[in-house]
Design a protein around this motif. Structure first.
Motif, PDB file in Angstrom:
ATOM      1  N   ARG A  43       0.819  -1.214   0.000  1.00  0.00           N
ATOM      2  CA  ARG A  43       0.000   0.000   0.000  1.00  0.00           C
ATOM      3  C   ARG A  43       0.852   1.263   0.000  1.00  0.00           C
ATOM      4  O   ARG A  43       0.524   2.252  -0.650  1.00  0.00           O
ATOM      5  N   ARG A  54       0.684   3.842  -3.001  1.00  0.00           N
ATOM      6  CA  ARG A  54       0.312   5.227  -2.674  1.00  0.00           C
ATOM      7  C   ARG A  54       1.277   6.223  -3.304  1.00  0.00           C
ATOM      8  O   ARG A  54       0.867   7.194  -3.947  1.00  0.00           O
ATOM      9  N   ASN A  55       2.578   5.987  -3.112  1.00  0.00           N
ATOM     10  CA  ASN A  55       3.551   6.923  -3.666  1.00  0.00           C
ATOM     11  C   ASN A  55       3.584   6.870  -5.179  1.00  0.00           C
ATOM     12  O   ASN A  55       3.833   7.889  -5.833  1.00  0.00           O
ATOM     13  N   PRO A  71       3.895  11.714   0.295  1.00  0.00           N
ATOM     14  CA  PRO A  71       2.968  12.491   1.125  1.00  0.00           C
ATOM     15  C   PRO A  71       3.618  13.801   1.576  1.00  0.00           C
ATOM     16  O   PRO A  71       4.830  14.002   1.414  1.00  0.00           O
ATOM     17  N   ASN A  85       3.959   6.393   9.483  1.00  0.00           N
ATOM     18  CA  ASN A  85       3.518   6.660   8.111  1.00  0.00           C
ATOM     19  C   ASN A  85       4.755   7.039   7.295  1.00  0.00           C
ATOM     20  O   ASN A  85       5.100   8.202   7.149  1.00  0.00           O
ATOM     21  N   SER A  93      -0.879  12.455  10.323  1.00  0.00           N
ATOM     22  CA  SER A  93      -1.206  11.447   9.307  1.00  0.00           C
ATOM     23  C   SER A  93      -1.044  10.049   9.902  1.00  0.00           C
ATOM     24  O   SER A  93      -0.259   9.231   9.413  1.00  0.00           O
ATOM     25  N   THR A 111      -4.891   5.334   2.316  1.00  0.00           N
ATOM     26  CA  THR A 111      -4.260   6.557   1.812  1.00  0.00           C
ATOM     27  C   THR A 111      -4.979   7.830   2.251  1.00  0.00           C
ATOM     28  O   THR A 111      -4.333   8.855   2.470  1.00  0.00           O
ATOM     29  N   HIS A 112      -6.307   7.783   2.375  1.00  0.00           N
ATOM     30  CA  HIS A 112      -7.061   9.007   2.646  1.00  0.00           C
ATOM     31  C   HIS A 112      -7.588   9.112   4.074  1.00  0.00           C
ATOM     32  O   HIS A 112      -7.868  10.222   4.543  1.00  0.00           O
TER      33      HIS A 112
END
Length: 928
Positions: free
Chosen positions: A43, A47-48, A54, A306, A534, A587-588
């Protein structure tokens, strides 16, 4: 017919929930956790890849002791604390906000004086020597730098208990404390976070002891806290322990302590609710927002980090050597500014610059070479500035002074003085001029040069003008790092963590993004997670249970009503939807939804309901696991379970493999010192440590014969590098034996009689728990051997017998690892070896060449290489029948290492052979 159909329907109703229940139980195992962690890492990567890295707080970064720093400063193990002093001074001068050391300063450093320093003394007397020693007091100078900087946090070390009892009490007794530790503990207690549950039942990870920084350093520091991390079941680091518990006191981590400092939260107001959160009341964020900050933690006090991305792509990174050079650059600049101030304040010096060296010396600047360099720069810059006009070029300026070919440094001084003066005029005329406008006004200059000039000139300006005392406008070039320059503006407000990143460091570990991530980087990721709020929260275990059982029931209701293809399509759609939902929640929303369990129940439940052959496959897996689970490593069992056809390959098969035999020297004497229970505990501890290493390298344990271990490499899974795996396992076992002996040095670690035996052997120059290992490569037969009703998966053959003879035959050589020439040919480039002898073992007609393995390539101490060199020279003379010369060389080797068994053996043998020359040099063993 109806009855059969009814039974089938009921079976479908049971299969789904039953599969869900089984998968839930499976989710409580380590194997499941490993799989879930893989999906967790996936994940991060996805995500990246989709959304980029982020948000990262620009203030966060590291000071890294990288390869370049180690190359410039020398081997890290030899560093003295003056290496850090100048860096800390720079971080203070450039107003870095906070600096946390992931380096321990627990013991005082020695004062060392070099020969050049002594020779530099004008007179050798008590006063000059005392002054020199004072300058060599690295601890005191480091303390002064820490005090002046006012932003340094130091690391302490915590000894974490091996486990905890069911009621949360410490699993191991707290070790006695020294007065210094008492003082440090009291300091921790005064500002410790508040534990909001009963300390006696707290599940927070307990510690047994702690080691604190030197008193003079920690008293100068802004604070001190532990700098340690935790690993997951697969050895990777995804979490971070924010607090540990010592007795009834909570020790905050260095990241939590610095986060509180950064957010202006008194640490003693922090509330710790195990399994829920850590509350930082009224946290003041850089944005100006003020609110209570709650950091989710597990019952042990760990938070999920994170991770922002790969080491190379995230946060600011300052090389240690670059900062040290930046401080040296600051010293040069300060000397230049001193000259400017002196000339401005004393007009006589301006009229007679020849008096400047004496004036500098009078002000304590007593380095003639540095003074000359600074004065030379000042003279050139002043001359250039006084001659500047719009049409003046560097070539014209220097030619007018008789310099036909000015050097690169001269041209750079001219270019910078000219640029700085142009920037100064623009800033005086338009104080708010932007970088883009500055670039437009001076199109021939680079953006970086203009920005550095703007920063420098802005620092010199007073009331919107450049004062005379700041002229000539010249500064030494700033030190660069990663394409940027180290300036006060760049460094101001930074929160940095100082630690090792060099490739030879042991402080590298596995993270979700890469396998060799420098662990000093975890702190930036932790603070970034906290500052951006986060957080990642994993759903409770019971949610996992409800979800998989509910999905199993839905499968039981839906799948039997659909044809196979439609059912497969439905499952495919549900899998994709759930995977996307779990990913977006991660991610959100920062929610870690289980991926493996729900997807597994969807797939397995579908297969269980539609393909009855799945039951047969499960039985095959059960057979493989039951047949080989007791004598194969877990990795091999998993591979056989994934490839059941491998079972058909087992039997009497001839192949080239590596055989291993080991035995403890004088074990009978050891066992006489132990009772039956003590003996079992002792040998089990030894066997566990050794067997773990063998299995880690892919070896298969054949059998145990008392203290002896028999194993092989290359079956049932064949490895091309079986020889290399075997030799690495031997070396690692010998290293682990050193660690075991170290553990047994602790008081009470061994029964009294065994401890007394160890001390007696030590006084006699004998090693305690010396283990001989024989390792040979060659053809052998491997497979199930035995009777019709009882068999053992084992090996047989001449190569196997030779390994056993090599193990026992080392008694006369007093060596630890002996290998044959076939194995030597495969590993000689990887390990340090020496030829031992040409041996005719009992039961063999043909002699074989035996070699000793000492360690991995390049891992021996320098003096051992000297011994090996003399030994090899002696062996060459021996093989040439030059026994007197060989004895001399072997004796020289023994002078360097009196415990070198092969050299001692050959020295004695050469003495005999010199008087009675043999017909050949083959050693014929008389016993097994």
């Amino acid at each position: 017919m109806a009855t059969a159909q009814s039974k089938g329907t009921r079976l479908h109703l049971y299969l789904g929930p039953l599969a869900g229940l089984l998968i839930f139980l499976f989710s409580l195992t380590g194997l499941y956790e490993r799989a879930e962690l893989v999906s967790y890492d996936w994940r991060f990567h996805l995500r990246n890849g989709l959304f980029g890295t982020p948000p990262m707080a620009p203030a966060l970064g590291t000071v890294e002791i990288d390869d370049q720093s180690v190359e410039a400063e020398g081997r890290y193990q030899d560093w003295t604390r003056d290496k850090y002093t100048e860096v800390v001074r720079l971080l203070g001068a450039y107003q870095a906000r906070l600096v946390g050391f992931d380096v321990y300063f627990i013991e005082p450093s020695a004062r060392t004086v070099s020969e050049p320093q002594l020779r530099a003394l004008k007179t050798i007397d008590q006063e000059s020597v005392d002054a020199l020693l004072a300058r060599s007091d690295h601890d005191a100078r480091f303390r002064d730098a820490i005090t002046a900087a006012g932003n340094v946090y130091l690391a302490l070390y915590l000894g974490v208990a091996s486990g905890q009892t069911t009621d949360g009490e410490k699993a191991a007794a707290v070790e006695p404390r020294s007065p210094d530790q008492e003082a440090a503990l009291e300091a921790v207690r005064r500002r410790a976070p508040r534990l909001m549950v009963d300390p006696r039942t707290s599940p927070i990870t307990h510690t047994r002891y702690f080691e604190v920084p030197l008193a003079l350093l920690r008293e100068a520091a802004r604070g001190f806290a532990y700098a340690q991390t935790v690993t997951d079941v697969d050895g990777a680091r995804r979490r971070y322990p924010l607090v540990y518990q010592y007795e009834e006191t909570l020790f905050p981590s260095i990241a939590l302590l610095m986060a509180c400092d950064y957010l202006q939260v008194p640490v003693n107001t922090v509330e710790v609710w195990p399994g829920d959160h850590i509350r930082l009341p009224s946290a003041r964020f850089p944005s100006g927002a003020v609110h209570d900050l709650e950091i989710p933690i597990d019952p042990r006090g760990n938070m999920n980090v994170n991770w922002a991305g790969r080491w190379e792509d995230t946060f600011v990174r300052y090389p240690h050597i670059a900062l040290r050079r930046a401080w040296q650059r600051e010293q040069r600049q300060a000397r230049l500014e001193q000259i400017k101030a002196m000339v401005t304040g004393d007009t006589s010096l301006a009229r007679d610059p020849r008096a400047l060296p004496g004036a500098l010396a009078a002000r304590g600047l007593d380095d003639p070479a540095a003074n000359r360099a600074a004065l030379g720069t000042w003279f050139q810059a002043a001359a250039i500035e006084s001659a500047l006009r719009p049409d003046l070029t560097a070539q014209a300026f220097f030619q007018a002074r008789g310099v036909k070919q000015p050097g690169e440094a001269q041209l750079e001084i001219f270019a910078q003085v000219a640029r700085n003066n142009r920037v100064a005029r623009l800033l005086e005329q338009r104080p708010g001029i932007s970088a883009a406008e500055l670039q437009t006004e001076l199109p021939g200059e680079t953006a970086q040069d203009l920005e550095l000039s703007r920063q420098y000139v802005s620092r010199q300006m007073v009331d919107g003008r450049v004062p005379t005392s700041a002229r000539p406008l010249f500064f030494y070039p700033y030190v660069g790092y990663n394409g940027r320059a180290i300036t006060p503006e760049d460094m101001a407000g930074k929160v940095l963590f100082y630690g090792l990143t060099s490739t030879g460091s042991t402080d590298l570990s596995v993270t979700p993004f890469q396998g060799d991530y420098p662990m000093v980087g975890i702190y930036s990721n932790v603070l970034n997670t906290i500052l951006n709020e986060s957080f990642i929260v994993r759903l409770p275990w019971w949610v996992r249970g409800v979800m998989v059982v509910a999905l199993g029931l839905l499968l039981s209701l839906a799948i039997p009503r659909l044809k196979v293809l439609r059912g497969a399509l439905l499952i495919g759609v549900v899998v994709l939807v759930y995977a996307a939902a779990a990913f977006l929640a991660f991610t959100h929303l920062g929610v870690w939804m289980e991926m493996v369990g729900p997807l597994l129940i969807l797939v397995v439940g579908y297969l269980a309901l539609t393909i009855y052959g799945y039951v047969i496959k499960e039985k095959e897996k059960e057979f493989v696991q039951g047949a080989f689970g007791h004598y194969l490593s877990p990795v091999v069992v998993e591979q056989i379970m994934e490839n059941p056809e491998m079972v058909q390959q087992l039997g009497g098969e001839e192949r080239v493999m590596t055989a291993f035999f080991s035995d403890i020297a004088k074990f009978s004497t050891i066992s006489e010192c132990l009772g039956p229970v003590e003996l079992v505990n002792f040998i089990n501890q030894y066997l566990t440590e050794m067997c773990d290493i063998i299995e880690r390298h892919g070896g298969t344990i054949d059998k145990f014969e008392g203290d002896a271990i028999v194993a092989f490499f290359g079956a049932p899974m064949y490895y091309e590098d079986h020889a290399l795996r075997g030799i690495r396992a031997c070396i690692d076992q010998q290293h682990q034996l050193v660690e075991l002996r170290r553990r047994w040095e602790q008081e009470g670690a061994l029964p009294p009689r065994l401890a007394a035996l160890r001390e007696r052997w030590r006084s006699e120059g004998q090693e305690f728990l010396h283990v001989r290992m024989g390792l040979t490569s060659g053809p052998m037969v491997v497979g199930n051997m035995g009777s019709r009703n009882r068999a053992n998966y084992t090996m047989m053959g001449d190569t196997v017998n030779l390994a056993a003879r090599f193990e026992s035959g080392q008694k006369i050589y007093r060596t630890g690892i002996m290998i044959n020439d076939a194995l030597y040919a495969q590993v000689k480039d990887e390990v340090e070896t020496r030829k031992l002898d040409v041996i005719q073992v009992v039961g063999k007609e043909d002699p074989v060449i035996a070699y000793e393995v000492l360690d991995r390539k390049g891992q021996l101490p320098p003096e051992k290489y000297q011994v090996l060199d003399l030994y090899n020279q002696g062996l060459a003379a021996y093989e040439a029948f030059q026994f007197a010369e060989a004895q001399r060389l072997f004796s020289l080797a023994l002078e360097l290492d009196p415990h070198d068994g092969p050299s001692a053996l050959y020295a004695d043998r050469c003495e005999d052979y010199a008087a009675n020359p043999p017909r050949d040099l083959v050693f014929r063993a008389q016993s097994k």
